[in-house]
Design an enzyme around this catalytic site. Structure first.
Site, PDB file in Angstrom:
ATOM      1  N   HIS A 256      56.043 -12.580   8.346  1.00  0.00           N
ATOM      2  CA  HIS A 256      57.222 -11.857   8.870  1.00  0.00           C
ATOM      3  C   HIS A 256      56.737 -10.841   9.907  1.00  0.00           C
ATOM      4  CE1 HIS A 256      61.128 -10.103   9.105  1.00  0.00           C
ATOM      5  NE2 HIS A 256      61.174  -9.429   7.973  1.00  0.00           N
ATOM      6  N   HIS A 295      60.192 -20.757  13.149  1.00  0.00           N
ATOM      7  CA  HIS A 295      61.218 -19.808  12.683  1.00  0.00           C
ATOM      8  C   HIS A 295      62.149 -20.529  11.713  1.00  0.00           C
ATOM      9  CE1 HIS A 295      64.372 -16.770  12.714  1.00  0.00           C
ATOM     10  NE2 HIS A 295      63.449 -15.962  13.224  1.00  0.00           N
ATOM     11  N   ASP A 351      57.307 -12.794  17.856  1.00  0.00           N
ATOM     12  CA  ASP A 351      55.989 -12.165  17.667  1.00  0.00           C
ATOM     13  C   ASP A 351      54.898 -12.737  18.553  1.00  0.00           C
ATOM     14  OD1 ASP A 351      57.208 -12.147  14.494  1.00  0.00           O
ATOM     15  OD2 ASP A 351      56.498 -10.295  15.414  1.00  0.00           O
TER      16      ASP A 351
HETATM   17  C1  SDX Z   1      59.791 -13.063  12.163  1.00  0.00           C
HETATM   18  O1  SDX Z   1      63.759 -14.569   9.666  1.00  0.00           O
HETATM   19  C2  SDX Z   1      63.716 -13.846  10.735  1.00  0.00           C
HETATM   20  O2  SDX Z   1      64.681 -13.654  11.429  1.00  0.00           O
HETATM   21  C3  SDX Z   1      62.372 -13.217  11.036  1.00  0.00           C
HETATM   22  C4  SDX Z   1      62.250 -12.527  12.391  1.00  0.00           C
HETATM   23  C5  SDX Z   1      63.064 -11.278  12.443  1.00  0.00           C
HETATM   24  O3  SDX Z   1      63.394 -10.844  13.561  1.00  0.00           O
HETATM   25  O4  SDX Z   1      63.270 -10.671  11.384  1.00  0.00           O
HETATM   26  O5  SDX Z   1      62.649 -13.416  13.414  1.00  0.00           O
HETATM   27  C6  SDX Z   1      60.806 -12.104  12.674  1.00  0.00           C
HETATM   28  O6  SDX Z   1      59.334 -12.903  11.064  1.00  0.00           O
HETATM   29  C7  SDX Z   1      59.408 -14.238  13.031  1.00  0.00           C
HETATM   30  C8  SDX Z   1      58.430 -15.227  12.296  1.00  0.00           C
HETATM   31  C9  SDX Z   1      57.028 -14.617  12.381  1.00  0.00           C
HETATM   32  N1  SDX Z   1      56.076 -15.441  11.570  1.00  0.00           N
HETATM   33  C10 SDX Z   1      55.163 -16.205  12.138  1.00  0.00           C
HETATM   34  O7  SDX Z   1      55.027 -16.367  13.350  1.00  0.00           O
HETATM   35  C11 SDX Z   1      54.202 -16.864  11.137  1.00  0.00           C
HETATM   36  C12 SDX Z   1      54.019 -18.347  11.512  1.00  0.00           C
HETATM   37  N2  SDX Z   1      55.279 -19.039  11.254  1.00  0.00           N
HETATM   38  C13 SDX Z   1      55.376 -19.790   9.995  1.00  0.00           C
HETATM   39  O8  SDX Z   1      54.756 -19.126   8.936  1.00  0.00           O
HETATM   40  C14 SDX Z   1      56.799 -20.289   9.724  1.00  0.00           C
HETATM   41  O9  SDX Z   1      57.218 -20.900  10.865  1.00  0.00           O
HETATM   42  C15 SDX Z   1      57.870 -19.314   9.263  1.00  0.00           C
HETATM   43  C16 SDX Z   1      57.448 -18.543   8.080  1.00  0.00           C
HETATM   44  C17 SDX Z   1      58.249 -18.403  10.355  1.00  0.00           C
HETATM   45  C18 SDX Z   1      59.097 -20.169   8.899  1.00  0.00           C
HETATM   46  O10 SDX Z   1      58.754 -20.934   7.795  1.00  0.00           O
HETATM   47  P1  SDX Z   1      59.798 -21.999   7.175  1.00  0.00           P
HETATM   48  O11 SDX Z   1      61.156 -21.838   7.743  1.00  0.00           O
HETATM   49  O12 SDX Z   1      59.638 -21.944   5.684  1.00  0.00           O
HETATM   50  O13 SDX Z   1      59.309 -23.355   7.753  1.00  0.00           O
HETATM   51  P2  SDX Z   1      58.363 -24.364   6.998  1.00  0.00           P
HETATM   52  O14 SDX Z   1      57.154 -23.631   6.487  1.00  0.00           O
HETATM   53  O15 SDX Z   1      59.190 -25.117   6.042  1.00  0.00           O
HETATM   54  O16 SDX Z   1      57.886 -25.284   8.224  1.00  0.00           O
HETATM   55  C19 SDX Z   1      58.463 -26.534   8.471  1.00  0.00           C
HETATM   56  C20 SDX Z   1      57.272 -27.388   8.929  1.00  0.00           C
HETATM   57  C21 SDX Z   1      56.159 -27.498   7.884  1.00  0.00           C
HETATM   58  O17 SDX Z   1      55.483 -28.712   8.150  1.00  0.00           O
HETATM   59  P3  SDX Z   1      55.641 -29.933   7.038  1.00  0.00           P
HETATM   60  O18 SDX Z   1      55.138 -29.375   5.720  1.00  0.00           O
HETATM   61  O19 SDX Z   1      57.142 -30.266   6.992  1.00  0.00           O
HETATM   62  O20 SDX Z   1      54.810 -31.050   7.592  1.00  0.00           O
HETATM   63  O21 SDX Z   1      56.649 -26.788  10.076  1.00  0.00           O
HETATM   64  C22 SDX Z   1      55.315 -26.394   9.751  1.00  0.00           C
HETATM   65  C23 SDX Z   1      55.213 -26.386   8.238  1.00  0.00           C
HETATM   66  O22 SDX Z   1      53.864 -26.656   7.818  1.00  0.00           O
HETATM   67  N3  SDX Z   1      55.099 -25.075  10.335  1.00  0.00           N
HETATM   68  C24 SDX Z   1      54.003 -24.720  10.996  1.00  0.00           C
HETATM   69  C25 SDX Z   1      54.254 -23.406  11.428  1.00  0.00           C
HETATM   70  N4  SDX Z   1      55.464 -23.012  11.016  1.00  0.00           N
HETATM   71  C26 SDX Z   1      55.980 -24.051  10.340  1.00  0.00           C
HETATM   72  N5  SDX Z   1      52.841 -25.378  11.260  1.00  0.00           N
HETATM   73  C27 SDX Z   1      51.931 -24.685  11.984  1.00  0.00           C
HETATM   74  N6  SDX Z   1      52.101 -23.421  12.439  1.00  0.00           N
HETATM   75  C28 SDX Z   1      53.242 -22.749  12.177  1.00  0.00           C
HETATM   76  N7  SDX Z   1      53.425 -21.502  12.649  1.00  0.00           N
END
Ligand code: SDX
Length: 418
Positions: A256, A295, A351
Site C-alpha cells: 500500500h 492495482h 507510487d
Molecule cells: C496504493 O487501493 C488503493 O486505492 C491503493 C492506492 C491508494 O491511493 O490508496 O491506490 C495506493 O496502494 C497503490 C498500490 C501500491 N502497491 C504496489 O505497487 C505493490 C505492487 N502491487 C501489487 O502488490 C498488487 O498489484 C496490489 C497489491 C496493488 C493489488 O493486488 P491484487 O488486487 O490483490 O491483485 P493480485 O495480487 O490478485 O494480482 C493479480 C495478478 C496475480 O497474478 P496471478 O496469480 O493471477 O498469475 O497479477 C499479479 C499477481 O501475481 N500481480 C503482479 C503485481 N501485481 C499483481 N505481478 C507482478 N508485480 C506486481 N506488482
C-alpha cells in the site's frame, strides 16, 4: 448458521458502505473527488481546497477557505510537550513507526479522561445534531490535518538531532510543512534560503507547487486498505486520533503506502536499464515483485500516474533528473509491452513515479510513506466524518468467516498427549 455466506477473499468484490466522497472507475481510469475530475483539481486547485471539498462536500468560497486555512494551521502548531515523546525513539526508528505512535499519543494528549469514551460521547451528541459536539468534531479534524504536518516534520528532524521549528502564519499548508521540515536537501533546492538565515524562508515555488499537487493526488482514494482500516477501527467509536493511528499502520505496508519506498529500493537493485529484462524475468518467475505496478481497482492505468509523470519532469528542471529515471523509464516501457503484465492488466500506479520525485527533492527513502500519510489523513477523516454523521447511525464492523477448522473433539490431558 444464518443464511449462505459469500466468501470474498480480500474484499475483492464487496461493497461495505455507500459513500459520496470519491468515485473511481477502474476500467476507464477515472478518479473524481465529490464529482470533480482529479485532472482539473490537480491543475486548478490547492491541496487545502481539496481537503475542504473532501470533508464538507463542496468547493469552499474564499471566506470558507480562509477560515479553514487559519483553523488548520493554528491547530496544527505542535505543543512543545511532544518533544520528550519524539526524543524517546532510537535515532534510526522508521518515521512511519514514529508517526503511527504519535497520532495515538496525540489522542491521549488531547483526548479527555478516556479517549474512547470521547469517541462514544462525540458520536452520540453529533448524531443528535448537537452544535457544540459538531464544532468539537470539526476542531478534532482541523487539529489532525494540521498536526499531520507537524508530527511528520518532528519525525523527520528528531532523527537528525535537530530542534523543532514552528512556522510563521501566512504560509500555505504545504509551505508551512516545508518550513517545519526546513529541509536542507543536498541540492538545497527546497529553500532559496534556510529558515535559520536572515532572509525569510521561501520554498522553491516549483517544488512547493509539485508537493501540493502530489498531496492533492494522495488525498483520498475511496475504500483503499488504510481507509477501510480507519472505518473498521472507527466503527467501535474510539477517539479520532486512535482511528488515524490505525490508518497509518495499514498504509505503512509495501503493498500500500510503503510502495513508493519499495519502488526506489527496486530501481536501486536493478541498477541500470540494461538489467531490466533480467529483473522482469525474475518477476515472472515470482521471485520479485514489480513495485509501483498493479492495482486492485484500476484495470487500465491509474490516472494519477500520468499527472505525477508530468510533475516529475517539472521537478527535474529544478533538481536535475534523478539518476534512476532512465532505469524507471526502461522498466515502465518494457513492462507495458510484455504480455505477462498486459494480460494481468498491470500498469503503473500512483507510487511508481512519486518516489523519484521525493528522492530528487532530497527526502530520505523511508520518509516517502510519510509523504503519503500527510495528505491521506484528509481522506481518512472525510470517511470517518461521513460514517459518524451517517443518518443510519454507526454499526460496528464485524464481518463473518467460513470455518474450515476441526470438528468438535474431546480435550486431552497434558500427561496423556504423545
Ligand atoms: C496504493 O487501493 C488503493 O486505492 C491503493 C492506492 C491508494 O491511493 O490508496 O491506490 C495506493 O496502494 C497503490 C498500490 C501500491 N502497491 C504496489 O505497487 C505493490 C505492487 N502491487 C501489487 O502488490 C498488487 O498489484 C496490489 C497489491 C496493488 C493489488 O493486488 P491484487 O488486487 O490483490 O491483485 P493480485 O495480487 O490478485 O494480482 C493479480 C495478478 C496475480 O497474478 P496471478 O496469480 O493471477 O498469475 O497479477 C499479479 C499477481 O501475481 N500481480 C503482479 C503485481 N501485481 C499483481 N505481478 C507482478 N508485480 C506486481 N506488482
Amino acid at each position: 448458521e444464518r443464511g449462505l455466506r459469500v466468501f470474498d477473499r480480500g474484499f475483492l468484490n464487496t461493497a461495505v458502505i455507500q459513500s459520496s466522497i470519491t468515485y473511481i472507475d477502474g476500467d476507464n481510469g477515472i478518479l473524481r473527488y465529490r464529482g470533480y475530475p482529479i485532472e482539473q483539481l490537480a491543475s486548478e486547485s490547492s491541496f487545502l481546497e481539496c481537503a475542504y471539498l473532501l470533508i464538507y462536500g463542496s468547493l469552499p468560497t474564499q471566506a470558507q477557505l480562509s477560515l479553514f486555512d487559519r483553523e488548520v494551521l493554528l491547530h496544527g502548531l505542535m505543543h512543545a510537550d511532544a518533544t520528550g515523546f519524539f526524543r524517546s525513539f532510537r535515532y534510526d526508528a522508521h518515521p512511519m513507526a514514529i508517526l503511527t505512535s504519535a497520532f495515538a499519543y496525540l489522542g491521549s494528549y488531547y483526548g479527555e479522561a478516556n479517549p474512547s469514551l470521547q469517541g462514544q460521547d462525540l458520536y452520540t451528541k453529533c448524531a443528535k445534531g448537537d452544535p457544540v459536539a459538531l464544532q468539537n468534531m470539526d476542531r478534532q479534524i482541523f487539529r489532525l490535518i494540521g498536526k499531520a504536518t507537524t508530527l511528520a516534520a518532528m519525525a523527520y528532524r528528531v532523527r537528525q538531532g535537530r530542534e523543532f521549528v514552528v512556522p510563521p502564519t501566512g504560509m500555505s499548508y504545504t509551505e508551512s510543512f516545508l518550513y517545519q521540515l526546513d529541509h536542507l536537501s543536498p541540492t538545497d533546492a527546497f529553500s532559496t534560503s534556510s529558515s535559520s538565515s536572515a532572509t525569510p524562508y521561501k520554498p522553491h515555488p516549483i517544488l512547493a507547487r509539485a508537493l501540493d499537487i502530489l498531496f492533492i493526488l494522495h488525498a483520498d482514494h475511496e475504500l483503499n486498505a488504510s481507509s477501510t482500516t480507519v472505518l473498521q477501527a472507527g466503527s467501535s467509536l474510539p477517539d479520532p486520533y486512535s482511528v488515524v493511528a490505525a490508518g497509518c499502520a495499514s498504509l505503512y505496508g509495501p503493498l500500500h503506502g510503503g510502495a513508493n519506498e519499495a519502488v526506489i529500493r527496486m530501481l536501486v537493485s536493478i541498477g541500470s536499464p540494461e538489467n531490466v529484462p533480467a529483473f522482469l524475468a525474475a518477476v515472472k518467475r515470482r521471485e520479485k515483485v514489480l513495485s509501483g505496478f498493479g492495482h486492485r481497482v484500476y484495470k487500465t492505468s491509474d490516472p494519477r500516474s500520468f499527472i505525477i509523470r508530468k510533475v516529475a519532469d517539472e521537478v527535474f528542471t529544478v533538481t536535475g533528473p534523478d539518476p534512476l529515471l532512465a532505469t524507471a523509464m526502461a522498466l515502465h516501457d518494457e513492462a507495458l509491452k510484455d504480455d505477462y503484465f498486459v494480460s494481468r492488466k498491470l500498469a503503473p500506479n500512483v507510487d511508481f513515479w512519486s518516489g523519484l520525485i521525493y528522492r530528487a527533492m532530497g527526502f530520505p527513502m523511508d520518509f516517502f510513506p510519510v509523504l503519503f500519510v500527510v495528505p491521506r489523513v484528509v481522506g481518512w477523516l472525510a470517511h470517518w466524518r461521513q460514517m459518524m454523521l451517517s443518518p443510519d447511525g454507526v454499526k460496528i464492523w464485524r464481518p463473518r468467516q467460513i470455518y474450515v477448522g476441526p470438528p468438535e473433539r474431546p480435550f486431552v490431558l497434558l500427561n496423556e498427549r504423545e
